[in-house]
Design a protein around this motif. Structure first.
Motif, PDB file in Angstrom:
ATOM      1  N   UNK A  87       0.878  -1.109  -0.037  1.00 24.47           N
ATOM      2  CA  UNK A  87       0.041  -0.049   0.056  1.00 24.47           C
ATOM      3  C   UNK A  87       0.858   1.115  -0.084  1.00 24.47           C
ATOM      4  N   UNK A  88       1.876   1.260   0.548  1.00 21.82           N
ATOM      5  CA  UNK A  88       2.915   2.302   0.713  1.00 21.82           C
ATOM      6  C   UNK A  88       3.310   2.741  -0.894  1.00 21.82           C
ATOM      7  N   UNK A  89       3.617   1.648  -1.675  1.00 21.71           N
ATOM      8  CA  UNK A  89       4.167   1.611  -2.917  1.00 21.71           C
ATOM      9  C   UNK A  89       3.136   2.086  -3.770  1.00 21.71           C
ATOM     10  N   UNK A  90       1.886   1.728  -3.614  1.00 19.95           N
ATOM     11  CA  UNK A  90       0.808   2.300  -4.330  1.00 19.95           C
ATOM     12  C   UNK A  90       0.914   3.926  -4.112  1.00 19.95           C
ATOM     13  N   UNK A  91       0.689   4.146  -2.853  1.00 23.50           N
ATOM     14  CA  UNK A  91       0.758   5.735  -2.516  1.00 23.50           C
ATOM     15  C   UNK A  91       1.746   6.408  -3.271  1.00 23.50           C
ATOM     16  N   UNK A  96       4.050  10.227  -7.287  1.00 17.95           N
ATOM     17  CA  UNK A  96       5.367  10.521  -8.223  1.00 17.95           C
ATOM     18  C   UNK A  96       4.337  10.810  -9.576  1.00 17.95           C
ATOM     19  N   UNK A  97       3.346  10.104  -9.685  1.00 17.72           N
ATOM     20  CA  UNK A  97       2.396  10.187 -11.100  1.00 17.72           C
ATOM     21  C   UNK A  97       2.940   9.141 -11.926  1.00 17.72           C
ATOM     22  N   UNK A 172       7.277   3.117 -16.352  1.00 21.40           N
ATOM     23  CA  UNK A 172       7.386   4.335 -16.081  1.00 21.40           C
ATOM     24  C   UNK A 172       8.748   5.110 -16.531  1.00 21.40           C
ATOM     25  N   UNK A 173       9.721   3.938 -15.764  1.00 25.85           N
ATOM     26  CA  UNK A 173      11.180   4.308 -16.018  1.00 25.85           C
ATOM     27  C   UNK A 173      11.546   4.393 -17.518  1.00 25.85           C
ATOM     28  N   UNK A 174      10.989   3.397 -18.326  1.00 18.88           N
ATOM     29  CA  UNK A 174      11.413   3.329 -19.792  1.00 18.88           C
ATOM     30  C   UNK A 174      10.659   4.471 -20.419  1.00 18.88           C
TER      31      UNK A 174
END
Length: 179
Positions: A87-91, A96-97, A172-174
């Motif tokens: 859930x922390x990663x989802x938030x 970050x967008x 997203x990084x790509x």
């Protein structure tokens, strides 16, 4: 009444000095053997000044204790949130967008637990070393800062492992690297 004290500029004998200080004459002084053994430095003829071995640093002590207390609060709050790392990663991804949701739940739970344990162990080692230095009278204010930096570095690696394995984050990084 005659004044038996030496006048200004006159030298006083040891007897006169003792009498002026209110001490008994030398022939009445009894030297008792020490009840406890002397420290090795004193036995060797080097007197030890206790103030030089135990320096008082009240500001350092206060700063160290405040930083350790703040660190403990941070460890409890952050460690509990890392136990629910998905859930922390989802938030984080929403802030970050990053479009999409975090899906690497199995790794996130494992690495979140590891990160929480690293936080507790890092704080515990920092607190133990800080208390040890404080008891020895050494400057310690820098130790909680250094301990926090090292601990945060290791925890960041623990959190980066599941994040870098998530398909939405990798996409997203790509997207960011392509022109």
């Amino acid at each position: 009444m005659s004044d038996q004290r030496p006048q200004y500029g006159e030298l006083a004998t040891p007897e006169e000095q003792r009498r002026a200080a209110g001490l008994p004459p030398l022939d009445e002084v009894v030297i008792a053997p020490p009840s406890a053994p002397l420290p090795p430095a004193v036995q060797a003829g080097n007197p030890v000044n206790e103030s030089s071995t135990k320096r008082s640093h009240p500001v350092d002590r206060f700063a160290t204790i405040v930083m350790l207390a703040y660190g403990l609060i941070n460890v409890v709050i952050t460690g509990l949130s890392y136990l629910d790392l998905p859930s922390v990663m989802n938030q984080t991804m929403k802030v970050v967008g990053i479009e999409g949701e975090f899906t690497n739940f199995a790794q996130a739970k494992t690495w979140g637990m590891i990160a929480a344990i690293v936080l507790v162990v890092g704080w515990s080692i920092t607190a133990a070393l800080s208390i040890r230095r404080l008891r020895r009278g050494r400057l310690t204010w820098w130790l909680p800062i250094a301990g926090a930096i090292v601990t945060i570095g290791v925890v960041s690696v623990c959190i980066a492992v599941p994040m870098m394995s998530d398909p939405a984050f990798v996409a997203h990084l790509e997207q960011m690297t392509t022109p």
